[in-house]
Design a protein around this motif. Structure first.
Motif, PDB file in Angstrom:
ATOM      1  N   UNK A  95       0.842  -1.203   0.000  1.00 20.17           N
ATOM      2  CA  UNK A  95       0.000   0.000   0.000  1.00 20.17           C
ATOM      3  C   UNK A  95       0.873   1.248   0.000  1.00 20.17           C
ATOM      4  N   UNK A  96       0.923   1.939  -1.137  1.00 21.29           N
ATOM      5  CA  UNK A  96       1.683   3.187  -1.219  1.00 21.29           C
ATOM      6  C   UNK A  96       1.062   4.242  -0.331  1.00 21.29           C
ATOM      7  N   UNK A  97       1.909   4.971   0.389  1.00 17.16           N
ATOM      8  CA  UNK A  97       1.414   6.071   1.205  1.00 17.16           C
ATOM      9  C   UNK A  97       1.063   7.256   0.312  1.00 17.16           C
ATOM     10  N   UNK A  98       0.139   8.065   0.778  1.00 19.56           N
ATOM     11  CA  UNK A  98      -0.288   9.239   0.018  1.00 19.56           C
ATOM     12  C   UNK A  98       0.512  10.464   0.465  1.00 19.56           C
ATOM     13  N   UNK A  99       0.710  11.424  -0.446  1.00 22.44           N
ATOM     14  CA  UNK A  99       1.365  12.679  -0.042  1.00 22.44           C
ATOM     15  C   UNK A  99       0.574  13.375   1.059  1.00 22.44           C
ATOM     16  N   UNK A 100       1.271  14.221   1.796  1.00 25.81           N
ATOM     17  CA  UNK A 100       0.650  14.946   2.912  1.00 25.81           C
ATOM     18  C   UNK A 100       0.459  16.398   2.515  1.00 25.81           C
ATOM     19  N   UNK A 101      -0.727  16.931   2.821  1.00 33.11           N
ATOM     20  CA  UNK A 101      -0.976  18.363   2.665  1.00 33.11           C
ATOM     21  C   UNK A 101      -0.648  19.038   3.998  1.00 33.11           C
ATOM     22  N   UNK A 102       0.320  19.949   3.965  1.00 29.48           N
ATOM     23  CA  UNK A 102       0.813  20.590   5.178  1.00 29.48           C
ATOM     24  C   UNK A 102       0.141  21.936   5.390  1.00 29.48           C
ATOM     25  N   UNK A 103       0.169  22.459   6.624  1.00 29.92           N
ATOM     26  CA  UNK A 103      -0.282  23.833   6.848  1.00 29.92           C
ATOM     27  C   UNK A 103       0.472  24.787   5.921  1.00 29.92           C
ATOM     28  N   UNK A 104      -0.257  25.669   5.266  1.00 29.40           N
ATOM     29  CA  UNK A 104       0.349  26.535   4.263  1.00 29.40           C
ATOM     30  C   UNK A 104       0.011  26.089   2.859  1.00 29.40           C
ATOM     31  N   UNK A 105      -0.508  24.836   2.729  1.00 32.16           N
ATOM     32  CA  UNK A 105      -1.031  24.401   1.448  1.00 32.16           C
ATOM     33  C   UNK A 105      -0.141  23.526   0.602  1.00 32.16           C
ATOM     34  N   UNK A 162      21.968  12.857 -19.320  1.00 32.01           N
ATOM     35  CA  UNK A 162      22.544  12.851 -17.975  1.00 32.01           C
ATOM     36  C   UNK A 162      21.604  12.391 -16.865  1.00 32.01           C
ATOM     37  N   UNK A 163      20.321  12.241 -17.137  1.00 36.67           N
ATOM     38  CA  UNK A 163      19.357  11.883 -16.088  1.00 36.67           C
ATOM     39  C   UNK A 163      18.382  10.846 -16.630  1.00 36.67           C
ATOM     40  N   UNK A 164      18.262   9.736 -15.913  1.00 38.02           N
ATOM     41  CA  UNK A 164      17.329   8.686 -16.320  1.00 38.02           C
ATOM     42  C   UNK A 164      16.561   8.208 -15.095  1.00 38.02           C
ATOM     43  N   UNK A 165      15.248   8.274 -15.153  1.00 38.13           N
ATOM     44  CA  UNK A 165      14.397   7.760 -14.097  1.00 38.13           C
ATOM     45  C   UNK A 165      13.829   6.423 -14.543  1.00 38.13           C
ATOM     46  N   UNK A 166      14.045   5.391 -13.745  1.00 35.09           N
ATOM     47  CA  UNK A 166      13.452   4.104 -14.068  1.00 35.09           C
ATOM     48  C   UNK A 166      11.936   4.253 -14.089  1.00 35.09           C
ATOM     49  N   UNK A 167      11.301   3.655 -15.085  1.00 40.29           N
ATOM     50  CA  UNK A 167       9.854   3.767 -15.217  1.00 40.29           C
ATOM     51  C   UNK A 167       9.186   3.361 -13.911  1.00 40.29           C
ATOM     52  N   UNK A 168       8.348   4.225 -13.399  1.00 42.62           N
ATOM     53  CA  UNK A 168       7.777   3.980 -12.079  1.00 42.62           C
ATOM     54  C   UNK A 168       6.663   2.944 -12.132  1.00 42.62           C
ATOM     55  N   UNK A 169       6.824   1.900 -11.345  1.00 41.86           N
ATOM     56  CA  UNK A 169       5.759   0.929 -11.158  1.00 41.86           C
ATOM     57  C   UNK A 169       4.750   1.553 -10.203  1.00 41.86           C
ATOM     58  N   UNK A 170       3.477   1.685 -10.606  1.00 41.52           N
ATOM     59  CA  UNK A 170       2.508   2.350  -9.728  1.00 41.52           C
ATOM     60  C   UNK A 170       2.280   1.637  -8.404  1.00 41.52           C
ATOM     61  N   UNK A 171       2.711   0.375  -8.306  1.00 40.45           N
ATOM     62  CA  UNK A 171       2.548  -0.365  -7.058  1.00 40.45           C
ATOM     63  C   UNK A 171       3.720  -0.167  -6.097  1.00 40.45           C
ATOM     64  N   UNK A 172       4.786   0.497  -6.569  1.00 37.96           N
ATOM     65  CA  UNK A 172       5.958   0.667  -5.722  1.00 37.96           C
ATOM     66  C   UNK A 172       5.971   2.045  -5.070  1.00 37.96           C
ATOM     67  N   UNK A 173       6.645   2.113  -3.940  1.00 40.03           N
ATOM     68  CA  UNK A 173       6.637   3.313  -3.101  1.00 40.03           C
ATOM     69  C   UNK A 173       7.640   4.364  -3.551  1.00 40.03           C
ATOM     70  N   UNK A 201       5.324  16.582  -9.200  1.00 44.45           N
ATOM     71  CA  UNK A 201       3.976  16.230  -8.773  1.00 44.45           C
ATOM     72  C   UNK A 201       4.073  15.173  -7.674  1.00 44.45           C
ATOM     73  N   UNK A 202       3.666  15.466  -6.439  1.00 46.40           N
ATOM     74  CA  UNK A 202       3.816  14.495  -5.368  1.00 46.40           C
ATOM     75  C   UNK A 202       2.976  13.239  -5.568  1.00 46.40           C
ATOM     76  N   UNK A 203       1.955  13.310  -6.401  1.00 47.23           N
ATOM     77  CA  UNK A 203       1.097  12.137  -6.604  1.00 47.23           C
ATOM     78  C   UNK A 203       1.644  11.208  -7.685  1.00 47.23           C
ATOM     79  N   UNK A 204       2.298  11.772  -8.708  1.00 52.71           N
ATOM     80  CA  UNK A 204       2.774  10.944  -9.809  1.00 52.71           C
ATOM     81  C   UNK A 204       4.296  10.843  -9.864  1.00 52.71           C
ATOM     82  N   UNK A 205       4.996  11.748  -9.205  1.00 53.69           N
ATOM     83  CA  UNK A 205       6.448  11.779  -9.249  1.00 53.69           C
ATOM     84  C   UNK A 205       7.016  12.494 -10.462  1.00 53.69           C
ATOM     85  N   UNK A 206       6.158  12.885 -11.410  1.00 52.39           N
ATOM     86  CA  UNK A 206       6.639  13.497 -12.655  1.00 52.39           C
ATOM     87  C   UNK A 206       7.148  14.895 -12.392  1.00 52.39           C
TER      88      UNK A 206
END
Length: 242
Positions: free
Chosen positions: A117-127, A164-175, A237-242
């Motif tokens: 179960x991936x944790x969800x991003x947190x909305x902090x005071x200040x938005x 110079x930068x490569x991000x491994x394709x994100x598995x949506x089931x991984x944290x 984007x904290x929800x998608x990582x993009x």
């Protein structure tokens, strides 16, 4: 190799352990699990929702650092596969194998315990919304191509990116997602990366907990925690990582 889960491990010297755990617990919005291990040296930073993907360790010697745990069905067979692809086995502790990638990046192979179960991003005071969702390997330029080939083969993930930068394709089931960065430094390094919806506000929140700004970039700020450990805050984007 079927990677079931990913965990970022923060390794702290004993003298810094308490204050470091307090800082990382606060900025990640986590609680600290009961300690475990032969010397009570391990703990998880448990999110308010989802399964833990951040853990801490008290070490007896050395400056500490950051490493990746890859959760698999059978660490022994996974270690053989990793070695065949160019990794080096450093230690076999029975419950887990400590490994080094071709460029020297440390990771461990551990038995999967059902995390999903991936944790969800947190909305902090200040938005602002944020989450620690990425581990970054700085790789010396001469070893970068071999390192990229190793990680894509090991995980079975593509690595789209630029030179110079490569991000491994994100598995949506991984944290976590894994980022490889070509570096001019002679030795590699490993960093955590925080995705934030509002970069300036997130940086101020970390400063309030004792972090300092090392360098400001266009869409990223290099930070140092209260003991000098470097990490990143990125405008992603904290929800998608993009």
């Amino acid at each position: 190799m079927h990677v079931r889960w990913l965990t970022a491990f923060l390794d702290f010297p004993a003298a810094e352990f308490g204050s470091e755990v307090t800082f990382w617990r606060a900025i990640s919005g986590s609680t600290v699990s009961p300690p475990r291990g032969p010397s009570k040296e391990f703990a998880s930073l448990d999110p308010f929702n989802g399964d833990a993907h951040l853990r801490v360790q008290r070490i007896a010697a050395g400056p500490g650092g950051t490493h990746l745990d890859m959760h698999v069905d059978d660490p022994a067979s996974a270690a053989l596969e990793a070695v065949a692809l160019g990794a080096r086995e450093i230690a076999d502790y029975g419950t887990h194998r400590v490994m080094a990638s071709p460029a020297g990046g440390r990771f461990c192979l551990v038995e999967w315990a059902g995390e999903k179960r991936r944790s969800r991003p947190i909305r902090w005071p200040g938005g602002t919304i944020s989450i620690i969702d990425q581990i970054c390997y700085d790789v010396p330029a001469a070893k970068f191509d071999a390192e990229l080939a190793f990680w894509t083969a090991l995980t079975g993930q593509d690595a789209p990116g630029d030179v110079d930068r490569h991000t491994l394709t994100r598995d949506p089931d991984l944290s976590l997602q894994v980022l490889l960065v070509r570096s001019d430094n002679a030795s590699g390094a490993t960093y955590l990366d925080v995705a934030a919806s509002n970069l300036p506000v997130e940086v101020e929140r970390h400063e309030d907990w004792g972090a300092t700004v090392v360098e400001r970039r266009h869409d990223q700020v290099v930070m140092a925690d209260p003991t000098g450990r470097r990490y990143f805050i990125s405008a992603r984007n904290p929800r998608t990582g993009a």
